[in-house]
Design a protein around this motif. Structure first.
Motif, PDB file in Angstrom:
ATOM      1  N   ILE A  57       0.837  -1.210   0.000  1.00 24.89           N
ATOM      2  CA  ILE A  57       0.000   0.000   0.000  1.00 24.89           C
ATOM      3  C   ILE A  57       0.868   1.254   0.000  1.00 24.89           C
ATOM      4  CG2 ILE A  57      -1.609   1.344   1.407  1.00 24.89           C
ATOM      5  CD1 ILE A  57      -2.917  -1.292   2.243  1.00 24.89           C
ATOM      6  N   ILE A  58       1.944   1.228   0.780  1.00 29.95           N
ATOM      7  CA  ILE A  58       2.845   2.384   0.840  1.00 29.95           C
ATOM      8  C   ILE A  58       3.545   2.588  -0.508  1.00 29.95           C
ATOM      9  CG2 ILE A  58       4.967   3.257   1.875  1.00 29.95           C
ATOM     10  CD1 ILE A  58       4.096   1.987   4.499  1.00 29.95           C
ATOM     11  N   ILE A  59       4.015   1.499  -1.121  1.00 32.02           N
ATOM     12  CA  ILE A  59       4.703   1.625  -2.415  1.00 32.02           C
ATOM     13  C   ILE A  59       3.750   2.137  -3.485  1.00 32.02           C
ATOM     14  CG2 ILE A  59       5.842   0.335  -4.246  1.00 32.02           C
ATOM     15  CD1 ILE A  59       7.043  -1.473  -2.131  1.00 32.02           C
ATOM     16  N   SER A 119       2.052   6.405  -7.072  1.00 28.83           N
ATOM     17  CA  SER A 119       0.977   7.285  -7.542  1.00 28.83           C
ATOM     18  C   SER A 119       1.303   8.747  -7.263  1.00 28.83           C
ATOM     19  CB  SER A 119      -0.342   6.900  -6.865  1.00 28.83           C
ATOM     20  OG  SER A 119      -0.731   5.585  -7.223  1.00 28.83           O
ATOM     21  N   PHE A 120       1.951   9.004  -6.136  1.00 29.55           N
ATOM     22  CA  PHE A 120       2.359  10.364  -5.811  1.00 29.55           C
ATOM     23  C   PHE A 120       3.358  10.897  -6.835  1.00 29.55           C
ATOM     24  CE2 PHE A 120       5.311  13.280  -3.646  1.00 29.55           C
ATOM     25  CZ  PHE A 120       4.425  14.249  -3.209  1.00 29.55           C
ATOM     26  N   LEU A 121       4.227   9.993  -7.331  1.00 29.46           N
ATOM     27  CA  LEU A 121       5.221  10.384  -8.328  1.00 29.46           C
ATOM     28  C   LEU A 121       4.657  10.397  -9.747  1.00 29.46           C
ATOM     29  CD1 LEU A 121       8.273   8.337  -6.977  1.00 29.46           C
ATOM     30  CD2 LEU A 121       7.895  10.804  -6.767  1.00 29.46           C
ATOM     31  N   GLY A 122       3.391   9.982  -9.890  1.00 29.03           N
ATOM     32  CA  GLY A 122       2.782   9.948 -11.210  1.00 29.03           C
ATOM     33  C   GLY A 122       3.061   8.671 -11.974  1.00 29.03           C
ATOM     34  N   LEU A 123       3.581   7.630 -11.295  1.00 28.96           N
ATOM     35  CA  LEU A 123       3.908   6.366 -11.955  1.00 28.96           C
ATOM     36  C   LEU A 123       3.013   5.217 -11.516  1.00 28.96           C
ATOM     37  CD1 LEU A 123       7.810   6.566 -11.717  1.00 28.96           C
ATOM     38  CD2 LEU A 123       6.383   7.009 -13.722  1.00 28.96           C
ATOM     39  N   GLY A 124       1.987   5.532 -10.770  1.00 27.05           N
ATOM     40  CA  GLY A 124       1.071   4.497 -10.303  1.00 27.05           C
ATOM     41  C   GLY A 124      -0.284   4.610 -10.974  1.00 27.05           C
ATOM     42  N   VAL A 125      -1.322   4.622 -10.161  1.00 24.75           N
ATOM     43  CA  VAL A 125      -2.681   4.751 -10.675  1.00 24.75           C
ATOM     44  C   VAL A 125      -2.874   6.146 -11.237  1.00 24.75           C
ATOM     45  CG1 VAL A 125      -5.118   4.630 -10.066  1.00 24.75           C
ATOM     46  CG2 VAL A 125      -3.476   3.080  -8.974  1.00 24.75           C
ATOM     47  N   GLN A 126      -3.407   6.222 -12.441  1.00 21.05           N
ATOM     48  CA  GLN A 126      -3.522   7.504 -13.143  1.00 21.05           C
ATOM     49  C   GLN A 126      -4.921   8.114 -12.988  1.00 21.05           C
ATOM     50  OE1 GLN A 126      -0.686   8.961 -15.006  1.00 21.05           O
ATOM     51  NE2 GLN A 126       0.021   7.500 -13.466  1.00 21.05           N
ATOM     52  N   ASN A 130      -2.353   9.301  -5.576  1.00 23.17           N
ATOM     53  CA  ASN A 130      -2.469  10.410  -6.530  1.00 23.17           C
ATOM     54  C   ASN A 130      -3.308  11.561  -5.987  1.00 23.17           C
ATOM     55  OD1 ASN A 130      -5.198   9.723  -7.001  1.00 23.17           O
ATOM     56  ND2 ASN A 130      -4.689   8.463  -8.775  1.00 23.17           N
ATOM     57  N   MET A 131      -4.076  11.319  -4.910  1.00 24.28           N
ATOM     58  CA  MET A 131      -4.759  12.434  -4.248  1.00 24.28           C
ATOM     59  C   MET A 131      -3.754  13.308  -3.497  1.00 24.28           C
ATOM     60  SD  MET A 131      -8.270  10.679  -2.789  1.00 24.28           S
ATOM     61  CE  MET A 131      -8.933  12.225  -2.161  1.00 24.28           C
ATOM     62  N   LEU A 132      -2.636  12.696  -3.084  1.00 19.02           N
ATOM     63  CA  LEU A 132      -1.592  13.460  -2.402  1.00 19.02           C
ATOM     64  C   LEU A 132      -0.729  14.268  -3.375  1.00 19.02           C
ATOM     65  CD1 LEU A 132      -0.338  10.865   0.240  1.00 19.02           C
ATOM     66  CD2 LEU A 132      -1.534  13.002   0.717  1.00 19.02           C
ATOM     67  N   THR A 133      -0.874  13.997  -4.650  1.00 17.65           N
ATOM     68  CA  THR A 133      -0.054  14.702  -5.637  1.00 17.65           C
ATOM     69  C   THR A 133      -0.252  16.210  -5.554  1.00 17.65           C
ATOM     70  OG1 THR A 133      -0.241  12.790  -7.115  1.00 17.65           O
ATOM     71  CG2 THR A 133       0.531  14.857  -8.081  1.00 17.65           C
ATOM     72  N   ASP A 134      -1.488  16.615  -5.250  1.00 18.47           N
ATOM     73  CA  ASP A 134      -1.770  18.051  -5.136  1.00 18.47           C
ATOM     74  C   ASP A 134      -0.965  18.698  -4.016  1.00 18.47           C
ATOM     75  OD1 ASP A 134      -3.590  17.953  -7.215  1.00 18.47           O
ATOM     76  OD2 ASP A 134      -5.269  17.477  -5.894  1.00 18.47           O
ATOM     77  N   ALA A 135      -0.490  17.875  -3.053  1.00 22.03           N
ATOM     78  CA  ALA A 135       0.234  18.439  -1.917  1.00 22.03           C
ATOM     79  C   ALA A 135       1.631  18.904  -2.296  1.00 22.03           C
ATOM     80  CB  ALA A 135       0.323  17.406  -0.789  1.00 22.03           C
TER      81      ALA A 135
END
Length: 308
Positions: A237-239, A244-251, A259-264
């Motif tokens: 889950i952490i990986i 996703s935070f780096l844009g390489l996971g769920v799009q 990817n919800m944390l990407t906005d942070a």
């Protein structure tokens, strides 16, 4: 008078077999009862189990629980929490609470899917390697050493970049790279178990190799595998969240906590729009801590050294 005696002699073994079967069932039930009783004494493990069950129910019933569609775009951009949107909206007008609920499906699916794959591979490799020994053991262990020498995160980043980011690719990559520790764990357990008397008795009775290995040996090695699998789910889950935070996971537009944390990444969001990054961060912490607490409880409950 001889006939009744003969009937009794013939029926005695049948009765003895039934009595033995009942005793074995009783021992199994008492062992499971003992594990459950000891697990329930671990308060944090019980809290973790309840939290994980709630997360699973939220993921299953997401379409009925979520107040809005996670893909619906409204004209409220970056709106603060209100009666209509309990956790506010993101920068394109999507309901944060709805996306948070649907994102639980992605995280749990990645955790369960990846762990299922690498536990299966690790159990097969480790058990076959330990039981047969010789050149088979040497070959499997050298392959394991090669996989363990890889810088895992770097390999994951490279493979995802080549294959493309998606939930399926993340599950497969984590599954096919995570099996070496499981293989080593299973190998150590099987090496110990195969020297025990019940295994030697099974060989003397002429049972097949696969029956001895998968029916008699592996069930006795299930405890450490189960404990490792719970911790493995937390790691997966952490990986996934990191990728996703780096844009390489769920799009996007598919919602995941990562990817919800990407906005942070924006300083403005961090300081002015905390409802965009605090809820997914809290959900990741809750999920990981719950799984770790469950793993701790199972480890203590199944540890024969702590038997009371």
């Amino acid at each position: 008078m001889a006939m009744p005696g003969m009937n009794l002699q013939k029926e005695a073994p049948i009765g003895g077999a039934r009595e033995k079967s009942v005793q074995e069932i009783g021992r199994t039930e008492s062992y499971l009862y003992m594990i459950a009783k000891r697990f329930l004494k671990h308060r944090l493990a019980v809290v973790g189990l309840i939290s994980m069950l709630l997360l699973v129910l939220i993921a299953i019933f997401a379409p009925w629980i979520a107040p809005h569609s996670p893909y619906h775009l409204s004209d409220s951009f970056g709106e603060a929490p209100s009666s209509e949107h309990w956790l506010g909206t993101d920068q394109v007008g999507r309901d944060v609470l709805s996306r948070l609920i649907y994102a639980s499906r992605v995280s749990l699916l990645v955790g369960i899917g990846a762990v299922s794959i690498y536990v299966t591979i690790g159990v097969i490799f480790g058990s076959v390697s330990a039981y047969f020994g010789g050149w088979i053991d040497m070959f499997f262990m050298r392959v394991t050493d090669v996989f363990m020498s890889f810088p895992t995160l770097m390999i994951i980043l490279v493979i995802v970049s080549v294959l493309g980011p998606s939930i399926t690719n993340v599950i497969l990559i984590l599954g096919f790279l995570g099996w070496p520790p499981v293989a080593r764990l299973v190998r150590g357990s099987v090496l110990t178990l195969k020297e025990m008397d019940f295994v030697k008795a099974s060989v003397a009775l002429g049972y097949s190799t696969w029956r001895i290995l998968f029916i008699h040996i592996l069930p006795n090695a299930i405890a450490p595998i189960l404990v490792y699998a719970t911790f493995g789910m937390a790691g997966a889950i952490i990986i996934e969240a990191s990728l996703s935070f780096l844009g390489l996971g769920v799009q996007p537009p598919t919602a995941s906590w990562g990817n919800m944390l990407t906005d942070a990444q924006s300083l403005t969001v961090l300081t002015s729009l905390p409802w965009l990054w605090v809820p997914p961060g809290i959900m990741i912490v809750i999920a990981v801590l719950s799984i770790n607490f469950i793993g701790d409880g199972l480890r203590d409950a199944m540890d024969p050294k702590s038997l009371k």
